[in-house]
Motif scaffolding. Sequence first.
Motif, PDB file in Angstrom:
ATOM      1  N   SER A   2     -19.480 -13.788  87.773  1.00 34.84           N
ATOM      2  CA  SER A   2     -18.847 -14.279  88.999  1.00 34.84           C
ATOM      3  C   SER A   2     -17.330 -14.114  88.980  1.00 34.84           C
ATOM      4  N   ARG A   3     -16.737 -13.997  87.779  1.00 33.25           N
ATOM      5  CA  ARG A   3     -15.290 -13.829  87.687  1.00 33.25           C
ATOM      6  C   ARG A   3     -14.848 -12.473  88.239  1.00 33.25           C
ATOM      7  N   ASN A   4     -15.767 -11.510  88.290  1.00 33.24           N
ATOM      8  CA  ASN A   4     -15.428 -10.174  88.783  1.00 33.24           C
ATOM      9  C   ASN A   4     -15.762  -9.977  90.262  1.00 33.24           C
ATOM     10  N   LYS A   5     -16.294 -11.003  90.899  1.00 33.18           N
ATOM     11  CA  LYS A   5     -16.746 -10.834  92.283  1.00 33.18           C
ATOM     12  C   LYS A   5     -15.604 -10.454  93.222  1.00 33.18           C
ATOM     13  N   LYS A   6     -14.444 -11.068  93.037  1.00 32.99           N
ATOM     14  CA  LYS A   6     -13.310 -10.794  93.928  1.00 32.99           C
ATOM     15  C   LYS A   6     -12.789  -9.372  93.767  1.00 32.99           C
ATOM     16  N   LYS A   7     -13.006  -8.779  92.590  1.00 33.02           N
ATOM     17  CA  LYS A   7     -12.539  -7.414  92.358  1.00 33.02           C
ATOM     18  C   LYS A   7     -13.497  -6.371  92.927  1.00 33.02           C
ATOM     19  N   ALA A   8     -14.755  -6.765  93.142  1.00 38.07           N
ATOM     20  CA  ALA A   8     -15.771  -5.825  93.623  1.00 38.07           C
ATOM     21  C   ALA A   8     -15.647  -5.625  95.131  1.00 38.07           C
ATOM     22  N   ALA A   9     -16.260  -4.556  95.634  1.00 40.26           N
ATOM     23  CA  ALA A   9     -16.268  -4.299  97.070  1.00 40.26           C
ATOM     24  C   ALA A   9     -17.016  -5.409  97.797  1.00 40.26           C
ATOM     25  N   SER A  10     -16.498  -5.837  98.916  1.00 43.91           N
ATOM     26  CA  SER A  10     -17.153  -6.885  99.698  1.00 43.91           C
ATOM     27  C   SER A  10     -18.439  -6.343 100.310  1.00 43.91           C
ATOM     28  N   ARG A  11     -19.246  -7.241 100.821  1.00 39.17           N
ATOM     29  CA  ARG A  11     -20.508  -6.822 101.433  1.00 39.17           C
ATOM     30  C   ARG A  11     -20.264  -5.841 102.585  1.00 39.17           C
ATOM     31  N   ALA A  12     -19.259  -6.089 103.385  1.00 40.69           N
ATOM     32  CA  ALA A  12     -18.969  -5.221 104.527  1.00 40.69           C
ATOM     33  C   ALA A  12     -18.445  -3.862 104.089  1.00 40.69           C
ATOM     34  N   ASN A  13     -17.697  -3.832 102.971  1.00 39.28           N
ATOM     35  CA  ASN A  13     -17.089  -2.579 102.523  1.00 39.28           C
ATOM     36  C   ASN A  13     -17.980  -1.757 101.601  1.00 39.28           C
ATOM     37  N   LEU A  14     -19.038  -2.381 101.054  1.00 34.45           N
ATOM     38  CA  LEU A  14     -19.882  -1.703 100.074  1.00 34.45           C
ATOM     39  C   LEU A  14     -20.522  -0.445 100.651  1.00 34.45           C
ATOM     40  N   TYR A  15     -20.922  -0.497 101.917  1.00 31.59           N
ATOM     41  CA  TYR A  15     -21.521   0.680 102.550  1.00 31.59           C
ATOM     42  C   TYR A  15     -20.564   1.864 102.490  1.00 31.59           C
TER      43      TYR A  15
END
Length: 336
Positions: free
Chosen positions: A252-265
């Motif tokens: 969960s500490r890396n969630k903010k660094k990952a692509a958001s749900r909207a941007n993942l596509y």
Amino acid sequence: GNATSTRSSVGRSYEQGPKGGTLTPVTLAPMAYLDITSDAPKSVTEWWFEVIRPMRDFFSLAMDMPIDVSRFSVFDERETEKTKECKVHFKKRKTKKINKELMVEDMLFAKTDIEQGNIGSLVDKWFHTINDIPMVCSLYSSVKSIREQYLEEEFLSVAQAAELYHRSRFNSVILPREEWREKTRLIIDAVPASEKEWLRAKLEWSNSPTLQNRLEELLDALEPTTSLFVADKLEFARTVKNTRNYFTHWDSRNKKKAASRANLYFVSETLMYLLAACLLVEIGFTSQKVAELFSRNHRIHNFRWNSDNPVSSKPGQVGESSYFSIRVGTDAEQKE
């Protein structure tokens, strides 16, 4: 197998009405053929996995859409008077039938993009690529063919394929092996005996580039195609790395660094097109030619210019093409 050049036929004929009235024109649709021969006998299973499935994936790459085999038959030519056809039953993929005439702008490449007489060479290179980097081709084709995949699964597949492609085609070490061995030896010798095994295990992969390093090198090598899709190569490589690590380790500490749900596509689809560019280069297109082919494609045009696309080199603008439009809600919109 060896691929030979294609041949096609088209014509017009007439048939008489049921009561002998006016002749009705009947237009025959064009039919193209690709002759592929084998140097040695093959079983039905070998034909399927070594020839038919690779060719299905080849045409799927060319048309930028999932396609399937509609019929698979074996012909027994031992009977001299009449050739016997034996239909082979197989499990088909779920592909949507599209009853429309494709234009070159719908495809990644068409027959007109191939130099006269070179289609056989192109197909031969595809078979070589399939045999040389099978997992890269399989991962790409599986994502293109399965439309019910979760987006996270699709992203992980194309990220893995990109990493595998780099491992196969680029330098996979940071330092020359002898220099790296000497460096790790000096480091391990400097610690107490009780810590040597732990440190040796930690340093085992220290000479391998990170996923971000691999992506940065791959993005540079794919220019000028990369610039069609990516505004900031360093940021894109970092986002792919962080998103892959988040989905793989679920920290969960890396969630903010990952692509958001909207941007993942957009991140996943960008990586998918760049992987397609790698495969086109493999079969003989130059990087410059790939960029030209991608620039004329309607779907790519709309994808690049979509105002919601955070990866595109032209953010905040909407293109003029009327063929396809993509709209993905932002995080703020999804909360409402």
